[in-house]
Design a protein around this motif. Sequence first.
Motif, PDB file in Angstrom:
ATOM      1  N   CYS A 297       0.138   5.671   4.375  1.00  0.00           N
ATOM      2  CA  CYS A 297      -0.721   4.642   4.977  1.00  0.00           C
ATOM      3  C   CYS A 297      -1.675   3.824   3.705  1.00  0.00           C
ATOM      4  O   CYS A 297      -1.843   2.626   4.043  1.00  0.00           O
ATOM      5  CB  CYS A 297      -1.895   5.175   6.003  1.00  0.00           C
ATOM      6  SG  CYS A 297      -0.882   5.102   7.556  1.00  0.00           S
ATOM      7  N   ILE A 298      -2.254   4.659   2.929  1.00  0.00           N
ATOM      8  CA  ILE A 298      -3.267   4.227   1.717  1.00  0.00           C
ATOM      9  C   ILE A 298      -2.234   3.413   1.086  1.00  0.00           C
ATOM     10  O   ILE A 298      -2.694   2.147   0.617  1.00  0.00           O
ATOM     11  CB  ILE A 298      -3.923   5.102   1.147  1.00  0.00           C
ATOM     12  CG1 ILE A 298      -4.814   5.817   2.194  1.00  0.00           C
ATOM     13  CG2 ILE A 298      -4.472   4.802  -0.083  1.00  0.00           C
ATOM     14  CD1 ILE A 298      -5.447   7.178   1.407  1.00  0.00           C
ATOM     15  N   GLY A 299      -1.155   3.882   0.748  1.00  0.00           N
ATOM     16  CA  GLY A 299       0.005   2.941  -0.028  1.00  0.00           C
ATOM     17  C   GLY A 299       0.306   1.668   0.601  1.00  0.00           C
ATOM     18  O   GLY A 299       0.387   0.599  -0.082  1.00  0.00           O
ATOM     19  N   TYR A 300       0.524   1.578   1.932  1.00  0.00           N
ATOM     20  CA  TYR A 300       1.016   0.435   2.645  1.00  0.00           C
ATOM     21  C   TYR A 300      -0.388  -0.303   2.531  1.00  0.00           C
ATOM     22  O   TYR A 300      -0.144  -1.706   2.434  1.00  0.00           O
ATOM     23  CB  TYR A 300       0.874   0.762   4.116  1.00  0.00           C
ATOM     24  CG  TYR A 300       1.877   1.775   4.619  1.00  0.00           C
ATOM     25  CD1 TYR A 300       3.099   1.630   4.073  1.00  0.00           C
ATOM     26  CD2 TYR A 300       2.069   2.189   6.028  1.00  0.00           C
ATOM     27  CE1 TYR A 300       3.982   2.678   4.574  1.00  0.00           C
ATOM     28  CE2 TYR A 300       3.026   3.097   6.482  1.00  0.00           C
ATOM     29  CZ  TYR A 300       4.251   3.053   5.716  1.00  0.00           C
ATOM     30  OH  TYR A 300       5.126   3.680   6.152  1.00  0.00           O
ATOM     31  N   ALA A 301      -1.543   0.058   2.738  1.00  0.00           N
ATOM     32  CA  ALA A 301      -2.699  -0.994   2.716  1.00  0.00           C
ATOM     33  C   ALA A 301      -2.949  -1.422   1.319  1.00  0.00           C
ATOM     34  O   ALA A 301      -3.315  -2.693   1.186  1.00  0.00           O
ATOM     35  CB  ALA A 301      -4.128  -0.242   3.040  1.00  0.00           C
ATOM     36  N   GLU A 302      -2.962  -0.504   0.138  1.00  0.00           N
ATOM     37  CA  GLU A 302      -3.170  -1.076  -1.251  1.00  0.00           C
ATOM     38  C   GLU A 302      -1.946  -2.122  -1.584  1.00  0.00           C
ATOM     39  O   GLU A 302      -2.408  -3.326  -2.004  1.00  0.00           O
ATOM     40  CB  GLU A 302      -2.951   0.174  -2.104  1.00  0.00           C
ATOM     41  CG  GLU A 302      -3.404  -0.103  -3.573  1.00  0.00           C
ATOM     42  CD  GLU A 302      -4.980  -0.171  -3.722  1.00  0.00           C
ATOM     43  OE1 GLU A 302      -5.226  -1.339  -3.771  1.00  0.00           O
ATOM     44  OE2 GLU A 302      -5.732   0.877  -3.342  1.00  0.00           O
ATOM     45  N   ARG A 303      -0.856  -1.827  -1.148  1.00  0.00           N
ATOM     46  CA  ARG A 303       0.194  -2.822  -1.572  1.00  0.00           C
ATOM     47  C   ARG A 303       0.050  -4.224  -0.725  1.00  0.00           C
ATOM     48  O   ARG A 303       0.040  -5.109  -1.297  1.00  0.00           O
ATOM     49  CB  ARG A 303       1.642  -2.391  -1.123  1.00  0.00           C
ATOM     50  CG  ARG A 303       2.782  -3.358  -1.787  1.00  0.00           C
ATOM     51  CD  ARG A 303       4.214  -2.711  -1.381  1.00  0.00           C
ATOM     52  NE  ARG A 303       5.132  -3.686  -2.149  1.00  0.00           N
ATOM     53  CZ  ARG A 303       6.596  -3.282  -1.515  1.00  0.00           C
ATOM     54  NH1 ARG A 303       6.822  -2.428  -0.977  1.00  0.00           N
ATOM     55  NH2 ARG A 303       7.430  -4.389  -2.074  1.00  0.00           N
TER      56      ARG A 303
ATOM     57  N   ASP B  10     -12.379  -0.607   3.309  1.00  0.00           N
ATOM     58  CA  ASP B  10     -11.730   0.337   3.879  1.00  0.00           C
ATOM     59  C   ASP B  10     -10.812   1.033   3.382  1.00  0.00           C
ATOM     60  O   ASP B  10     -10.697   2.427   3.513  1.00  0.00           O
ATOM     61  CB  ASP B  10     -10.942  -0.695   4.938  1.00  0.00           C
ATOM     62  CG  ASP B  10     -11.822  -1.197   6.205  1.00  0.00           C
ATOM     63  OD1 ASP B  10     -13.016  -0.842   6.389  1.00  0.00           O
ATOM     64  OD2 ASP B  10     -11.429  -1.983   7.144  1.00  0.00           O
ATOM     65  N   ILE B  11     -10.083   0.604   2.272  1.00  0.00           N
ATOM     66  CA  ILE B  11      -9.172   1.419   1.587  1.00  0.00           C
ATOM     67  C   ILE B  11      -9.978   2.655   0.677  1.00  0.00           C
ATOM     68  O   ILE B  11      -9.338   3.741   0.758  1.00  0.00           O
ATOM     69  CB  ILE B  11      -8.267   0.398   0.437  1.00  0.00           C
ATOM     70  CG1 ILE B  11      -7.337  -0.385   1.453  1.00  0.00           C
ATOM     71  CG2 ILE B  11      -7.543   1.337  -0.647  1.00  0.00           C
ATOM     72  CD1 ILE B  11      -6.513  -1.450   0.482  1.00  0.00           C
ATOM     73  N   GLU B  12     -11.106   2.209   0.055  1.00  0.00           N
ATOM     74  CA  GLU B  12     -11.727   3.075  -0.586  1.00  0.00           C
ATOM     75  C   GLU B  12     -12.442   4.260   0.256  1.00  0.00           C
ATOM     76  O   GLU B  12     -12.438   5.368   0.069  1.00  0.00           O
ATOM     77  CB  GLU B  12     -12.835   2.554  -1.496  1.00  0.00           C
ATOM     78  CG  GLU B  12     -12.226   1.598  -2.535  1.00  0.00           C
ATOM     79  CD  GLU B  12     -11.094   2.383  -3.257  1.00  0.00           C
ATOM     80  OE1 GLU B  12     -11.377   3.313  -3.940  1.00  0.00           O
ATOM     81  OE2 GLU B  12     -10.035   1.481  -3.651  1.00  0.00           O
ATOM     82  N   MET B  13     -12.830   3.954   1.568  1.00  0.00           N
ATOM     83  CA  MET B  13     -13.298   4.947   2.304  1.00  0.00           C
ATOM     84  C   MET B  13     -12.181   5.791   3.102  1.00  0.00           C
ATOM     85  O   MET B  13     -12.230   7.022   2.961  1.00  0.00           O
ATOM     86  CB  MET B  13     -14.001   4.273   3.464  1.00  0.00           C
ATOM     87  CG  MET B  13     -15.301   3.528   3.356  1.00  0.00           C
ATOM     88  SD  MET B  13     -15.920   2.909   4.957  1.00  0.00           S
ATOM     89  CE  MET B  13     -14.818   1.899   5.873  1.00  0.00           C
TER      90      MET B  13
END
Length: 289
Positions: free
Chosen positions: A154-160, A195-198
Amino acid sequence: TEEQKTKWLQPLLDGSMRSCFAMTEPDVASSDATNVQSLVEIDGDRCIINGRKWWTSGAFHPECRFTIFMGKSNPDAPRHQQHIMVIVPMDTPGVEIVRELTAFGAKDPPFGHAEVTFTDVVVPTSNIILGPGRGFEVAQGRLGPGRIHHCMRCIGYAERSLKLMVERVQSRKVFGRPLVEQGTIIADIADCRIDIEMMRLLVLKAAHMIDTVGSKGASAEIAMIKVVTPITTQRILDKVIQAFGAAGLSNDFPISQFYIWARALRIADGPDEVHKRTVTKNELRNSKL
């Protein structure tokens, strides 16, 4: 067993075969694994398996050689000692892949999610993992690391998606000004990064706790990340889709697919409500009242 490791695990590690996991059933609420109704009858040195499973991910892979099947071997035992895990080769007579499932109308190519039926499937008892009545124990043991993996994705989804958004809003103009100069876009980019960093830090904490105190000791943290990461990723992707406009709804970009699977993850591997229950039980256990 050592025999199982040699025959099944080592080829998985070598990448020469794939596997799938058959637990979820269409006829019961499988978010409670103890509801699983498929039967595994132990008859001497063989297991006779009957059941209907779905959302068996990866079953269509050409190198998928076996499934790990969860069923009941002793329905009269205590609730958490009724189940069994059995290795079932996919080419065993009686194993039938019925159809490929969709989520929000979309498939998950190339290997998808299958509905699979098992009709009088026979395998040797040497294919049992740990032993009869220990299926629930096996299931619980793998869920911590598995949920970490889901949240990392999920973090990968958000980062990309945020990267794509930043590129997009700098190259598009509305009402004579670049999108990036619009107040809502400025705020959305900041919110997405926050949000990503949290998410990243909470997932990192949960992973660290699994390493240091084990999955049981990290149960509350694992539950927290399984709730917060998919729903936060959804929130981020919603902002990205809005910035992209109609293109964000299409398959020209990966954002809509990311959104589908972030939403699906709020059900897969345990729905939000189950994990919130775990968090609350932990809080009550630690209460001084």
